[in-house]
Scaffold this motif. Structure first.
Motif, short mmCIF file in Angstrom:
data_model
loop_
_atom_site.label_atom_id
_atom_site.label_comp_id
_atom_site.label_asym_id
_atom_site.label_seq_id
_atom_site.Cartn_x
_atom_site.Cartn_y
_atom_site.Cartn_z
N MET A 191 0.84 -1.19 0.00
CA MET A 191 0.00 0.00 0.00
C MET A 191 0.87 1.24 0.00
O MET A 191 1.87 1.34 0.71
CB MET A 191 -0.88 0.02 1.27
N VAL A 192 0.48 2.20 -0.81
CA VAL A 192 1.23 3.45 -0.90
C VAL A 192 0.26 4.61 -0.81
O VAL A 192 -0.80 4.57 -1.44
CB VAL A 192 2.02 3.55 -2.22
N GLN A 193 0.61 5.61 0.02
CA GLN A 193 -0.24 6.79 0.11
C GLN A 193 0.62 8.03 0.13
O GLN A 193 1.72 8.04 0.68
CB GLN A 193 -1.09 6.74 1.39
N THR A 194 0.13 9.08 -0.50
CA THR A 194 0.83 10.35 -0.43
C THR A 194 -0.08 11.37 0.24
O THR A 194 -1.30 11.31 0.13
CB THR A 194 1.20 10.89 -1.83
N VAL A 195 0.55 12.32 0.96
CA VAL A 195 -0.22 13.36 1.62
C VAL A 195 0.39 14.71 1.27
O VAL A 195 1.50 14.77 0.74
CB VAL A 195 -0.23 13.18 3.16
N ALA A 196 -0.35 15.77 1.61
CA ALA A 196 0.04 17.08 1.11
C ALA A 196 0.78 17.92 2.14
O ALA A 196 1.44 18.87 1.81
CB ALA A 196 -1.19 17.85 0.62
N ASN A 197 0.69 17.56 3.42
CA ASN A 197 1.34 18.40 4.43
C ASN A 197 1.63 17.59 5.70
O ASN A 197 1.28 16.42 5.80
CB ASN A 197 0.47 19.61 4.75
N ARG A 251 -0.03 3.09 10.01
CA ARG A 251 1.22 2.51 10.49
C ARG A 251 2.03 1.85 9.37
O ARG A 251 2.23 0.62 9.36
CB ARG A 251 0.93 1.45 11.57
N PRO A 252 2.49 2.64 8.43
CA PRO A 252 3.21 2.07 7.29
C PRO A 252 4.57 1.53 7.71
O PRO A 252 5.06 1.83 8.80
CB PRO A 252 3.38 3.27 6.35
#
Lengths: 180, 180
Positions: A1-7, A19-20
Motif C-alpha cells: 500500500m502506498v499513500q501520499t499526503v500534502a502536508n 502505520r506504514p
DNA sequence: ACGGGCATCGGGCGATCACCTGATTTTGCC
DNA sequence: GGCAAAATCAGGTGATCGCCCGATGCCCGT
C-alpha cells in the motif's frame, strides 16, 4: 500500500492510521516540519521507519533529526537509484545518512547561528511577549521584531509560536528552567 | 508624579521608564496580564512596589502573584478607604493582602482545575501543534480545540500562545523537561 | 571601492489566533 | 429521571501571526 499526503498534519494522521513500514518525509512542509512529524507520528506508530528526503537542510535540523533517532536522511542531490537504495536499506533496518548530509553534520556541531538580536527577540517571546510588546521592550518597531522572528523560524524550521519555543529549547537556545 | 496607562504593555514601558514608587495594576489587561507586568517591569525597576487591584481573581493567579513576591493584592470588593490604606501600607514597605484574597488563597492550594480535555489540548499545543493539527490529532473539530484553548487561557490569565505555555509551566501543568 | 552580513523599517496578504455568543450532546452523579 | 458539569460544534469579528517583497544604513573584510 502506498499513500501520499500534502502536508505535515496529514502525514501525522496518515501514519497514525495506517502505520506504514516506511514514511518518506520532506522536512519543509506546511503545518508541521519533518522533525515534528517524526516525533509525533512515532508515538502512534513505533514500528514505522522514517526516511527524510529533503532539498535543503540546515545542519541544525539535521542534528536534531539524528538525535531523535531518524532512520534515514537523504538530500535531494542524490540520484534516483540512491534514493531507491536508501528506502531498501531503511526497510532492512539499517540507518542511512547520505554523504552530503554527513558532511554537514561533521562541519557543524555548534549551537545554531542566531544573531544577538534574534536571540533577544526569541527570549522576549519565550517570556510571553507578543511581537508588539516585545518591540516596546526592545525599543524597536514591531516590524523589526517580526522580521527577526520570521528569520529565526526559518533557521529552526518552526511554523508557529509554540514550535518556535520548542525548537529553541531543543536547540539549546533557551533554558527550559527559565520558563519556570 | 502620577501616570495612568491603558494596557499591560504600556504599563511595562512606563514603569521601566519612570521607576515609580508604586505601580497599581489590574490583573486582566489587554496585552499583558498583571503577573507578566510584575515579572517584566521588576527587571527594570527593582525598587518599584506593586499593588494588584483587581475585580475577579482566580486562586491560581493569586498564588502565582504571591509566589512572585507581589507587594499587595486587593480585590475590588473593598471600600475606597481600604484601597487608600493599602497604598499607604505598601508604600511603607508592608505586604498587604485583602481578607477576601486571603480567603481564596487558603481555600485553594491544589493545581489549577483543568479538565482532562483541556489539558490534552494544552499538551498538544505545547508539542508545537496549531489548533488545526491538534484537532486532527485529537480527532475533534478545530472549533472545539479553540474553545478549550480559550477557556484555559481565561483560567490561566494568558493572552497568547507563548504566555499560555509559560503559565501552564508555572502552574505545574506542563513539565518543562517535556519540552526537550 | 565593493560585496556581504546584520539591523532596521515598511507594505501587503492570507491564515490563524483570541474571544464572544449561543447551541446541542455526552457524562457523571444524586 | 433529572441536574450540573463537561465536551462538542458553529458563526462571527478584530487583532495578530507568518511570510513574501523591497529599501536603507551600518560595519567589516578584501
Amino acid at each position: 500500500m502506498v499513500q501520499t499526503v500534502a502536508n505535515g498534519i496529514e502525514a501525522i494522521a496518515a501514519i497514525r492510521k495506517h502505520r506504514p513500514d516506511i514514511a518518506i518525509l520532506d522536512y519543509n512542509m506546511p503545518g508541521a516540519n519533518g522533525l515534528e512529524v517524526l516525533l509525533e507520528a512515532r508515538r502512534w506508530a513505533p514500528e514505522t521507519r522514517f526516511l527524510m528526503l529533503t532539498g535543503s537542510m540546515q545542519a541544525q535540523m539535521l542534528a536534531q533529526l539524528v538525535e531523535a533517532g531518524i532512520h534515514g536522511v537523504m538530500l535531494k542531490d542524490g540520484s534516483e537509484a540512491e534514493v531507491v537504495d536508501a528506502v531498501r536499506q531503511v526497510r532492512d533496518g539499517k540507518k542511512v545518512i547520505s554523504d552530503s548530509a554527513r558532511r554537514m553534520l561533521a562541519a557543524a556541531g555548534e549551537t545554531a547561528a542566531l544573531t544577538d538580536r534574534e536571540l533577544a527577540v526569541v527570549q522576549a517571546i519565550a517570556r510571553g511577549h507578543s511581537n508588539i510588546s516585545a518591540a516596546a521592550l526592545l525599543g524597536i518597531s514591531a516590524k523589526t521584531v517580526d522580521t527577526h522572528r520570521t528569520n529565526v523560524m526559518r533557521k529552526l524550521g518552526a511554523h508557529s509560536t509554540a514550535s518556535l519555543l520548542l525548537s529553541a529549547v531543543r536547540a539549546g537556545l533557551l533554558d527550559p528552567d527559565s520558563l519556570r
